[in-house]
Design a protein around this motif. Structure first.
Motif, PDB file in Angstrom:
ATOM      1  N   THR A  45       0.851  -1.189   0.000  1.00 35.05           N
ATOM      2  CA  THR A  45       0.000   0.000   0.000  1.00 35.05           C
ATOM      3  C   THR A  45       0.887   1.238   0.000  1.00 35.05           C
ATOM      4  O   THR A  45       1.829   1.336   0.786  1.00 35.05           O
ATOM      5  CB  THR A  45      -0.931  -0.006   1.232  1.00 35.05           C
ATOM      6  OG1 THR A  45      -1.721  -1.191   1.193  1.00 35.05           O
ATOM      7  CG2 THR A  45      -1.847   1.215   1.214  1.00 35.05           C
ATOM      8  N   PHE A  46       0.561   2.151  -0.892  1.00 31.19           N
ATOM      9  CA  PHE A  46       1.307   3.396  -1.054  1.00 31.19           C
ATOM     10  C   PHE A  46       0.388   4.572  -0.747  1.00 31.19           C
ATOM     11  O   PHE A  46      -0.835   4.445  -0.850  1.00 31.19           O
ATOM     12  CB  PHE A  46       1.817   3.528  -2.496  1.00 31.19           C
ATOM     13  CG  PHE A  46       2.702   2.394  -2.935  1.00 31.19           C
ATOM     14  CD1 PHE A  46       4.070   2.478  -2.788  1.00 31.19           C
ATOM     15  CD2 PHE A  46       2.165   1.243  -3.476  1.00 31.19           C
ATOM     16  CE1 PHE A  46       4.888   1.437  -3.181  1.00 31.19           C
ATOM     17  CE2 PHE A  46       2.973   0.193  -3.890  1.00 31.19           C
ATOM     18  CZ  PHE A  46       4.345   0.290  -3.733  1.00 31.19           C
ATOM     19  N   THR A  47       0.960   5.712  -0.415  1.00 27.78           N
ATOM     20  CA  THR A  47       0.201   6.933  -0.165  1.00 27.78           C
ATOM     21  C   THR A  47       0.436   7.893  -1.325  1.00 27.78           C
ATOM     22  O   THR A  47       1.582   8.133  -1.713  1.00 27.78           O
ATOM     23  CB  THR A  47       0.650   7.587   1.157  1.00 27.78           C
ATOM     24  OG1 THR A  47       0.519   6.640   2.200  1.00 27.78           O
ATOM     25  CG2 THR A  47      -0.205   8.794   1.480  1.00 27.78           C
ATOM     26  N   VAL A  48      -0.656   8.427  -1.869  1.00 30.07           N
ATOM     27  CA  VAL A  48      -0.588   9.331  -3.010  1.00 30.07           C
ATOM     28  C   VAL A  48      -1.383  10.589  -2.684  1.00 30.07           C
ATOM     29  O   VAL A  48      -2.486  10.507  -2.142  1.00 30.07           O
ATOM     30  CB  VAL A  48      -1.158   8.647  -4.279  1.00 30.07           C
ATOM     31  CG1 VAL A  48      -1.189   9.606  -5.448  1.00 30.07           C
ATOM     32  CG2 VAL A  48      -0.352   7.406  -4.628  1.00 30.07           C
ATOM     33  N   GLU A  78      -4.525  12.374   1.538  1.00 26.86           N
ATOM     34  CA  GLU A  78      -3.623  11.267   1.237  1.00 26.86           C
ATOM     35  C   GLU A  78      -4.458  10.022   0.927  1.00 26.86           C
ATOM     36  O   GLU A  78      -5.076   9.446   1.824  1.00 26.86           O
ATOM     37  CB  GLU A  78      -2.681  10.999   2.406  1.00 26.86           C
ATOM     38  CG  GLU A  78      -1.705  12.119   2.637  1.00 26.86           C
ATOM     39  CD  GLU A  78      -0.666  11.786   3.702  1.00 26.86           C
ATOM     40  OE1 GLU A  78      -0.909  10.895   4.533  1.00 26.86           O
ATOM     41  OE2 GLU A  78       0.392  12.423   3.692  1.00 26.86           O
ATOM     42  N   SER A  79      -4.475   9.643  -0.334  1.00 28.70           N
ATOM     43  CA  SER A  79      -5.214   8.464  -0.765  1.00 28.70           C
ATOM     44  C   SER A  79      -4.306   7.240  -0.676  1.00 28.70           C
ATOM     45  O   SER A  79      -3.099   7.331  -0.875  1.00 28.70           O
ATOM     46  CB  SER A  79      -5.689   8.639  -2.208  1.00 28.70           C
ATOM     47  OG  SER A  79      -6.546   9.760  -2.304  1.00 28.70           O
ATOM     48  N   ARG A  80      -4.917   6.086  -0.374  1.00 33.61           N
ATOM     49  CA  ARG A  80      -4.151   4.844  -0.314  1.00 33.61           C
ATOM     50  C   ARG A  80      -4.317   4.087  -1.622  1.00 33.61           C
ATOM     51  O   ARG A  80      -5.435   3.902  -2.101  1.00 33.61           O
ATOM     52  CB  ARG A  80      -4.624   3.976   0.839  1.00 33.61           C
ATOM     53  CG  ARG A  80      -4.243   4.524   2.186  1.00 33.61           C
ATOM     54  CD  ARG A  80      -4.585   3.556   3.280  1.00 33.61           C
ATOM     55  NE  ARG A  80      -5.786   2.781   2.922  1.00 33.61           N
ATOM     56  CZ  ARG A  80      -6.727   2.430   3.757  1.00 33.61           C
ATOM     57  NH1 ARG A  80      -6.647   2.745   5.006  1.00 33.61           N
ATOM     58  NH2 ARG A  80      -7.779   1.750   3.346  1.00 33.61           N
ATOM     59  N   VAL A  81      -3.188   3.651  -2.170  1.00 30.22           N
ATOM     60  CA  VAL A  81      -3.184   2.858  -3.390  1.00 30.22           C
ATOM     61  C   VAL A  81      -2.600   1.497  -3.031  1.00 30.22           C
ATOM     62  O   VAL A  81      -1.435   1.401  -2.637  1.00 30.22           O
ATOM     63  CB  VAL A  81      -2.345   3.539  -4.497  1.00 30.22           C
ATOM     64  CG1 VAL A  81      -2.300   2.675  -5.748  1.00 30.22           C
ATOM     65  CG2 VAL A  81      -2.911   4.924  -4.812  1.00 30.22           C
ATOM     66  N   VAL A 127       2.870   6.833 -10.908  1.00 39.82           N
ATOM     67  CA  VAL A 127       2.030   7.847 -10.252  1.00 39.82           C
ATOM     68  C   VAL A 127       2.367   9.228 -10.802  1.00 39.82           C
ATOM     69  O   VAL A 127       1.469  10.034 -11.080  1.00 39.82           O
ATOM     70  CB  VAL A 127       2.193   7.775  -8.716  1.00 39.82           C
ATOM     71  CG1 VAL A 127       1.523   8.964  -8.037  1.00 39.82           C
ATOM     72  CG2 VAL A 127       1.629   6.457  -8.182  1.00 39.82           C
ATOM     73  N   ASP A 128       3.652   9.514 -10.992  1.00 36.13           N
ATOM     74  CA  ASP A 128       4.071  10.789 -11.589  1.00 36.13           C
ATOM     75  C   ASP A 128       3.493  10.946 -12.993  1.00 36.13           C
ATOM     76  O   ASP A 128       3.019  12.024 -13.362  1.00 36.13           O
ATOM     77  CB  ASP A 128       5.597  10.886 -11.652  1.00 36.13           C
ATOM     78  CG  ASP A 128       6.243  11.139 -10.307  1.00 36.13           C
ATOM     79  OD1 ASP A 128       5.528  11.463  -9.332  1.00 36.13           O
ATOM     80  OD2 ASP A 128       7.481  10.990 -10.218  1.00 36.13           O
ATOM     81  N   GLU A 129       3.533   9.870 -13.780  1.00 32.93           N
ATOM     82  CA  GLU A 129       3.009   9.899 -15.150  1.00 32.93           C
ATOM     83  C   GLU A 129       1.515  10.239 -15.150  1.00 32.93           C
ATOM     84  O   GLU A 129       1.023  10.928 -16.044  1.00 32.93           O
ATOM     85  CB  GLU A 129       3.246   8.550 -15.831  1.00 32.93           C
ATOM     86  CG  GLU A 129       2.755   8.468 -17.253  1.00 32.93           C
ATOM     87  CD  GLU A 129       3.516   9.353 -18.227  1.00 32.93           C
ATOM     88  OE1 GLU A 129       2.915   9.754 -19.243  1.00 32.93           O
ATOM     89  OE2 GLU A 129       4.705   9.678 -17.991  1.00 32.93           O
ATOM     90  N   ALA A 130       0.805   9.766 -14.116  1.00 27.52           N
ATOM     91  CA  ALA A 130      -0.624  10.062 -14.000  1.00 27.52           C
ATOM     92  C   ALA A 130      -0.870  11.485 -13.520  1.00 27.52           C
ATOM     93  O   ALA A 130      -1.995  11.977 -13.574  1.00 27.52           O
ATOM     94  CB  ALA A 130      -1.275   9.058 -13.039  1.00 27.52           C
ATOM     95  N   GLY A 131       0.179  12.152 -13.020  1.00 25.11           N
ATOM     96  CA  GLY A 131       0.042  13.548 -12.596  1.00 25.11           C
ATOM     97  C   GLY A 131      -0.085  13.759 -11.107  1.00 25.11           C
ATOM     98  O   GLY A 131      -0.515  14.831 -10.666  1.00 25.11           O
ATOM     99  N   TYR A 132       0.298  12.769 -10.314  1.00 25.25           N
ATOM    100  CA  TYR A 132       0.142  12.854  -8.860  1.00 25.25           C
ATOM    101  C   TYR A 132       1.471  12.536  -8.180  1.00 25.25           C
ATOM    102  O   TYR A 132       2.459  12.268  -8.842  1.00 25.25           O
ATOM    103  CB  TYR A 132      -0.998  11.931  -8.409  1.00 25.25           C
ATOM    104  CG  TYR A 132      -2.240  12.221  -9.186  1.00 25.25           C
ATOM    105  CD1 TYR A 132      -3.026  13.323  -8.894  1.00 25.25           C
ATOM    106  CD2 TYR A 132      -2.573  11.453 -10.303  1.00 25.25           C
ATOM    107  CE1 TYR A 132      -4.124  13.650  -9.659  1.00 25.25           C
ATOM    108  CE2 TYR A 132      -3.679  11.773 -11.071  1.00 25.25           C
ATOM    109  CZ  TYR A 132      -4.439  12.874 -10.754  1.00 25.25           C
ATOM    110  OH  TYR A 132      -5.530  13.200 -11.514  1.00 25.25           O
ATOM    111  N   GLU A 133       1.468  12.575  -6.848  1.00 28.55           N
ATOM    112  CA  GLU A 133       2.726  12.389  -6.122  1.00 28.55           C
ATOM    113  C   GLU A 133       2.636  11.244  -5.120  1.00 28.55           C
ATOM    114  O   GLU A 133       1.726  11.197  -4.287  1.00 28.55           O
ATOM    115  CB  GLU A 133       3.077  13.683  -5.375  1.00 28.55           C
ATOM    116  CG  GLU A 133       4.400  13.596  -4.654  1.00 28.55           C
ATOM    117  CD  GLU A 133       4.765  14.887  -3.933  1.00 28.55           C
ATOM    118  OE1 GLU A 133       5.808  14.894  -3.288  1.00 28.55           O
ATOM    119  OE2 GLU A 133       4.001  15.866  -4.004  1.00 28.55           O
ATOM    120  N   LEU A 134       3.605  10.338  -5.235  1.00 29.13           N
ATOM    121  CA  LEU A 134       3.747   9.259  -4.258  1.00 29.13           C
ATOM    122  C   LEU A 134       4.448   9.842  -3.051  1.00 29.13           C
ATOM    123  O   LEU A 134       5.554  10.372  -3.165  1.00 29.13           O
ATOM    124  CB  LEU A 134       4.571   8.119  -4.864  1.00 29.13           C
ATOM    125  CG  LEU A 134       4.739   6.883  -4.004  1.00 29.13           C
ATOM    126  CD1 LEU A 134       3.434   6.116  -3.928  1.00 29.13           C
ATOM    127  CD2 LEU A 134       5.827   5.991  -4.566  1.00 29.13           C
TER     128      LEU A 134
END
Length: 74
Positions: free
Chosen positions: A5-8, A42-45, A62-69
């Protein structure tokens, strides 16, 4: 099988969720991507894969999608 699980941050809507899920889903070995959206927070992925997925690959997707891990896998 591995689950991490990652935070974005930066996601605000269903389109954001779709974008992140699509990009992360392209990583070799990824079998499933679930996003728990916290609009503006902070969304969980959660990534389910055949083996461990390198954090750098998830960060790039995540960067390619336009967001930050923002968090390391849990």
């Amino acid at each position: 099988m591995a689950t991490n699980t990652f935070t974005v941050t930066g996601m605000t809507c269903g389109h954001c969720v779709s974008s992140v899920a699509e990009e992360v889903g392209k990583i070799t070995g990824v079998q499933d991507v679930e996003v728990d959206l916290v609009a503006g927070g902070e969304s969980r992925v959660t990534v389910t894969s055949a083996g461990d997925v390198p954090v750098d690959e998830v960060r790039a997707a995540v960067d390619e999608a336009g967001y930050e891990l923002t968090g390391t896998p849990a």
